[in-house]
Design a protein around this motif. Structure first.
Motif, PDB file in Angstrom:
ATOM      1  N   LEU A   1       0.904  -1.113  -0.033  1.00  0.00           N
ATOM      2  CA  LEU A   1       0.071  -0.018   0.159  1.00  0.00           C
ATOM      3  C   LEU A   1       1.198   1.298   0.231  1.00  0.00           C
ATOM      4  N   ARG A   2       0.359   2.226  -0.734  1.00  0.00           N
ATOM      5  CA  ARG A   2       1.257   3.554  -1.014  1.00  0.00           C
ATOM      6  C   ARG A   2       1.239   4.371   0.365  1.00  0.00           C
ATOM      7  N   SER A   3       0.212   4.442   1.054  1.00  0.00           N
ATOM      8  CA  SER A   3      -0.116   5.484   2.155  1.00  0.00           C
ATOM      9  C   SER A   3      -0.519   4.762   3.340  1.00  0.00           C
TER      10      SER A   3
ATOM     11  N   GLY B   1      -8.091   2.923  -7.414  1.00  0.00           N
ATOM     12  CA  GLY B   1      -8.599   4.183  -8.126  1.00  0.00           C
ATOM     13  C   GLY B   1      -9.556   4.104  -9.137  1.00  0.00           C
TER      14      GLY B   1
ATOM     15  N   ASP C   1      -1.081   9.055 -12.408  1.00  0.00           N
ATOM     16  CA  ASP C   1      -0.612  10.482 -12.227  1.00  0.00           C
ATOM     17  C   ASP C   1       0.706  10.287 -11.808  1.00  0.00           C
TER      18      ASP C   1
ATOM     19  N   THR D   1       1.698  11.830  -8.459  1.00  0.00           N
ATOM     20  CA  THR D   1       1.061  11.307  -7.098  1.00  0.00           C
ATOM     21  C   THR D   1       1.386  10.070  -6.765  1.00  0.00           C
ATOM     22  N   LYS D   2       1.713   9.269  -7.835  1.00  0.00           N
ATOM     23  CA  LYS D   2       2.127   7.599  -7.246  1.00  0.00           C
ATOM     24  C   LYS D   2       3.461   7.560  -6.816  1.00  0.00           C
TER      25      LYS D   2
END
Lengths: 214, 214
Positions: free
Chosen positions: A159-161, A203, A209, A212-213
């Motif tokens: 997971l990114r965040s 998403g 984008d 942001t990625k």
């Protein structure tokens, strides 16, 4: 779980005419209906008794007050959500799989308890003092389950965040299903859960984008 | 917009002691505070007058009833959201850029009107009949703005889904910012909007699930 809470008897003997659990459940079901329809403040104790077909004396024997009913309704529902979340968090699934299961389970419970969610959102402020605090503790523990899975996902790189804003956003998206879900709509609870899980995990944009990625 | 609505005078002459717009705005601000703090049903007209420092007679001159105040508060706030959304939808930006702008604008307005959102969520049911219907029409028009942008995005291939479930989910995520946003938290409104926009557009998963990506 509504039939098992031990704290309601206050040492008085059970009423003879009906099993106490049944009467108590009937009162709780009537209160859920009425609070959801017309709000906690818009509902009188006498109305609850009439809807549950319980005499005034028996009503006060089974429940201490209208606030006590609100507390039992919100505590039972929140405890159920927490038990389901803890069960998923304790499995050995990888974080993304856990997150999908949390989303499915949460949407299902939200839809099954649509009236309790409406009561929670509108009338939780009527729970003062220790009970309000205890309910908040249960809610914090649910949030903590989600945060733990999301933290694990970020640590493992899946997971990114793991920002709390994201966790709050996810729970907000899922909890508000209770506002717009209609039993005879064109999407089943499982379809709704899958659509929202895909939105959250992948998403809605078809391209990524680069700004942001991560 | 609160100072310009023409329908409140009912042919009576304006009070002499203060500009009517000022008094009216003071009453509205007091009602927003009190409804947000203790609910519509938990607030008396006399309390609103005391908080606004307005005599009972002047209070009834400026507002017809407590329900009228609720209507003005929710109508003004909802009309503001609608105007902002329509303004963005009517630009020539591509759909994904419009969606980012809608998200930023919506989060900003939700945070600036945190109390009105709380009142809306808790007490909108107290608006009966034509006013309840008119407010719902305004809310439907906001939803329609979002749906139009998301439909355009899907048609152009930039967005994967235009399902109403997704639109409802997005608005649920953003509207509930009002529940958890704290003015002195560690994220600014702009940061919150960007984190949620990234979550919605790109998802929180670092990989794409081949089963769900369309």
């Amino acid at each position: 779980m509504t039939g098992t809470a031990p704290a309601r008897r206050r040492g008085r003997p059970p009423a003879a005419e009906a099993p106490p659990g049944d009467t108590r459940d009937r009162i709780l079901r009537a209160a859920i209906d009425l609070f959801a329809e017309q709000g906690f403040h818009g509902t009188g104790v006498a109305e609850i008794g009439a809807r549950a077909d319980v005499q005034r004396g028996a009503l006060y024997y089974h429940i201490g007050s209208k606030e006590e009913l609100l507390w039992l309704i919100l505590r039972d529902y929140t405890a159920l959500m927490l038990t389901a979340a803890e069960h998923i968090v304790e499995t050995d699934d990888p974080p993304v799989a856990k997150l999908r299961r949390l989303i499915r389970s949460h949407v299902r419970l939200i839809i099954d308890h649509q009236r309790e969610v409406a009561i929670q959102l509108r009338d939780v402020g009527a729970l003062a003092g220790a009970r309000g605090a205890e309910l908040q503790t249960l809610r914090d523990r649910i949030q903590h389950c989600w945060q733990r899975v999301i933290d694990d996902g970020q640590r493992s790189g899946a997971l990114r965040s793991a920002d709390h804003v994201v966790t709050n956003g996810i729970l907000g998206m899922l909890n508000t299903v209770a506002f717009w879900y209609r039993p005879h709509g064109d999407r089943s609870p499982a379809q709704i859960a899958d659509l929202l899980a895909t939105t959250l995990l992948d998403g809605i944009s078809t391209t990524t984008d680069p700004h942001t990625k991560g």
